[in-house]
Design a protein around this motif. Structure first.
Motif, PDB file in Angstrom:
ATOM      1  N   LEU A 287       0.807  -1.223   0.000  1.00 16.43           N
ATOM      2  CA  LEU A 287       0.000   0.000   0.000  1.00 16.43           C
ATOM      3  C   LEU A 287       0.843   1.278   0.000  1.00 16.43           C
ATOM      4  O   LEU A 287       0.564   2.205  -0.770  1.00 16.43           O
ATOM      5  CB  LEU A 287      -0.944   0.008   1.200  1.00 16.43           C
ATOM      6  CG  LEU A 287      -2.007  -1.094   1.231  1.00 16.43           C
ATOM      7  CD1 LEU A 287      -2.932  -0.888   2.419  1.00 16.43           C
ATOM      8  CD2 LEU A 287      -2.806  -1.133  -0.064  1.00 16.43           C
TER       9      LEU A 287
ATOM     10  N   TRP B  28      -6.264   4.992   2.437  1.00 15.48           N
ATOM     11  CA  TRP B  28      -6.646   3.596   2.213  1.00 15.48           C
ATOM     12  C   TRP B  28      -7.647   3.114   3.257  1.00 15.48           C
ATOM     13  O   TRP B  28      -7.547   3.457   4.433  1.00 15.48           O
ATOM     14  CB  TRP B  28      -5.430   2.683   2.297  1.00 15.48           C
ATOM     15  CG  TRP B  28      -4.358   2.829   1.270  1.00 15.48           C
ATOM     16  CD1 TRP B  28      -3.089   3.282   1.477  1.00 15.48           C
ATOM     17  CD2 TRP B  28      -4.434   2.475  -0.117  1.00 15.48           C
ATOM     18  NE1 TRP B  28      -2.370   3.242   0.310  1.00 15.48           N
ATOM     19  CE2 TRP B  28      -3.165   2.751  -0.680  1.00 15.48           C
ATOM     20  CE3 TRP B  28      -5.438   1.955  -0.931  1.00 15.48           C
ATOM     21  CZ2 TRP B  28      -2.886   2.511  -2.033  1.00 15.48           C
ATOM     22  CZ3 TRP B  28      -5.162   1.723  -2.272  1.00 15.48           C
ATOM     23  CH2 TRP B  28      -3.903   1.998  -2.810  1.00 15.48           C
TER      24      TRP B  28
ATOM     25  N   ARG C 250      -8.395  -0.752   3.983  1.00  4.19           N
ATOM     26  CA  ARG C 250      -7.920  -2.042   3.498  1.00  4.19           C
ATOM     27  C   ARG C 250      -8.431  -3.206   4.339  1.00  4.19           C
ATOM     28  O   ARG C 250      -8.438  -3.156   5.567  1.00  4.19           O
ATOM     29  CB  ARG C 250      -6.387  -2.061   3.482  1.00  4.19           C
ATOM     30  CG  ARG C 250      -5.768  -3.210   2.716  1.00  4.19           C
ATOM     31  CD  ARG C 250      -5.363  -4.355   3.600  1.00  4.19           C
ATOM     32  NE  ARG C 250      -5.021  -5.530   2.796  1.00  4.19           N
ATOM     33  CZ  ARG C 250      -5.056  -6.781   3.242  1.00  4.19           C
ATOM     34  NH1 ARG C 250      -5.416  -7.017   4.485  1.00  4.19           N
ATOM     35  NH2 ARG C 250      -4.752  -7.783   2.445  1.00  4.19           N
TER      36      ARG C 250
END
Length: 339
Positions: free
Chosen positions: A38, A56, A58
């Motif tokens: 990432l 993000w 995730r």
């Protein structure tokens, strides 16, 4: 719409927002990319788009898919970057994606592009199911290295196999979907009944069975080819086996979430996700990328992996996902690890 975004938009419209805030847009991006990738992806994108930052969200494929579906009427995400194509096909059918043809999309392999015009989603890279076999641990048992999916049902492998739960893992779902497609539904469920007898546990991550095999926690992990190759490069005593019947596969894909507050910025993200630089970033973690001719050989990647890829019916998988997961959970979830 997010209330904080409404406030910020109002401030900007009034000309009283701080300059730094006015110049910076944060995109909330949902992903199932491997966590270790990432920061690298974020930095590469932001280096070329300094006025956009990535935030993000995730988790594993199944959890991100369920989260997006739950938020259908009040979306939080602006974009999806790194989620199974089978999941995005489901969201397309629900009208949750904003169609867009990224700049450079014509350079992609046609298999990696949604068939609608403009496409609702675009593929980025592919991962292929494989067996990660700890040769040292397996030798201790006296059992041979399996060569096929069918081999995994043999009695000598009782309690030796780990595989991903398809409800939480994209890798697990592509396995189950592939078996049902390859063997037919009746024989596919019969196969999974017999395999279940030899399963030690189901994980909630597609890479974890291979990592567990690399650590010697189980002799055999049903995972994906690149994870096995990477574990070998890290020194694990693994053999990566492409089962003789063929292997399921899926694409990591990207799309714009319909209703985003930042459509232009989300389009710029989509443009970048299919750029040459992005493909080179994916190739660090995957042997197969969407643009032909870019991928470089991956150390210890198994021969024959590309030839093992089945003719995958993603539409069928997406349309039958809910029914498949319901049936799988009723039959086998008792061996799943706690989340």
């Amino acid at each position: 719409m997010n209330p904080m975004r409404i406030c910020l938009a109002a401030l900007i419209a009034a000309g009283i927002a701080p300059a730094a805030q006015a110049q910076q847009t944060t995109l909330t991006v949902y992903t199932a990319f491997e966590a270790e990738d990432l920061q690298r992806y974020k930095e590469a994108f932001e280096a070329e788009n300094p006025d956009i930052s990535i935030e993000w969200v995730r988790d594993s494929t199944g959890i991100i898919t369920a989260k997006l579906l739950a938020e259908k009427d009040n979306p939080v995400a602006d974009a999806i970057w790194g989620l199974a194509a089978s999941s995005l096909l489901l969201m397309k059918s629900e009208g949750m994606l904003e169609p867009y043809a990224p700049k450079g999309v014509e350079a992609l392999d046609a298999r990696f592009v949604d068939t609608s015009q403009p496409p609702a989603w675009i593929g980025l890279d592919a991962w292929i199911a494989a067996l990660c076999v700890n040769t040292i641990e397996l030798e201790k048992t006296g059992a041979p290295v399996p060569a096929s999916w069918e081999d995994l049902t043999r009695p000598e492998y009782e309690g030796m196999v780990a595989m991903p739960n398809p409800a939480s893992s994209g890798t697990g779902f592509l396995d189950v979907s592939a078996w049902l497609q390859m063997f037919g539904e009746e024989k596919g469920w019969d196969y999974m009944d017999r395999l279940h007898k030899n399963i030690a546990f189901y994980t909630h991550s597609g890479s974890k069975p291979c990592k567990d095999a690399a650590r010697g926690e189980v002799p055999i992990g049903v995972s994906f080819a690149f994870r096995g190759a990477k574990s070998i490069s890290e020194g694990a005593p693994l053999a990566v086996v492409m089962p003789s019947e063929g292997s399921g596969w899926d694409m990591e894909a990207a799309a714009i979430v319909a209703g985003t507050d930042f459509p232009e910025e989300a389009q710029r993200l989509m443009d970048w996700t299919v750029s040459e630089n992005a493909m080179k970033q994916y190739n660090v973690g995957y042997a197969v990328v969407a643009t032909p001719g870019i991928a470089q050989p991956v150390e210890n990647y198994p021969e024959g992996a590309l030839d093992a890829m089945i003719e995958n019916d993603f539409e069928w998988a997406a349309n039958n996902r809910e029914q498949i997961l319901k049936e799988w959970s009723a039959r086998y979830d008792s061996k799943s690890e706690a989340q």
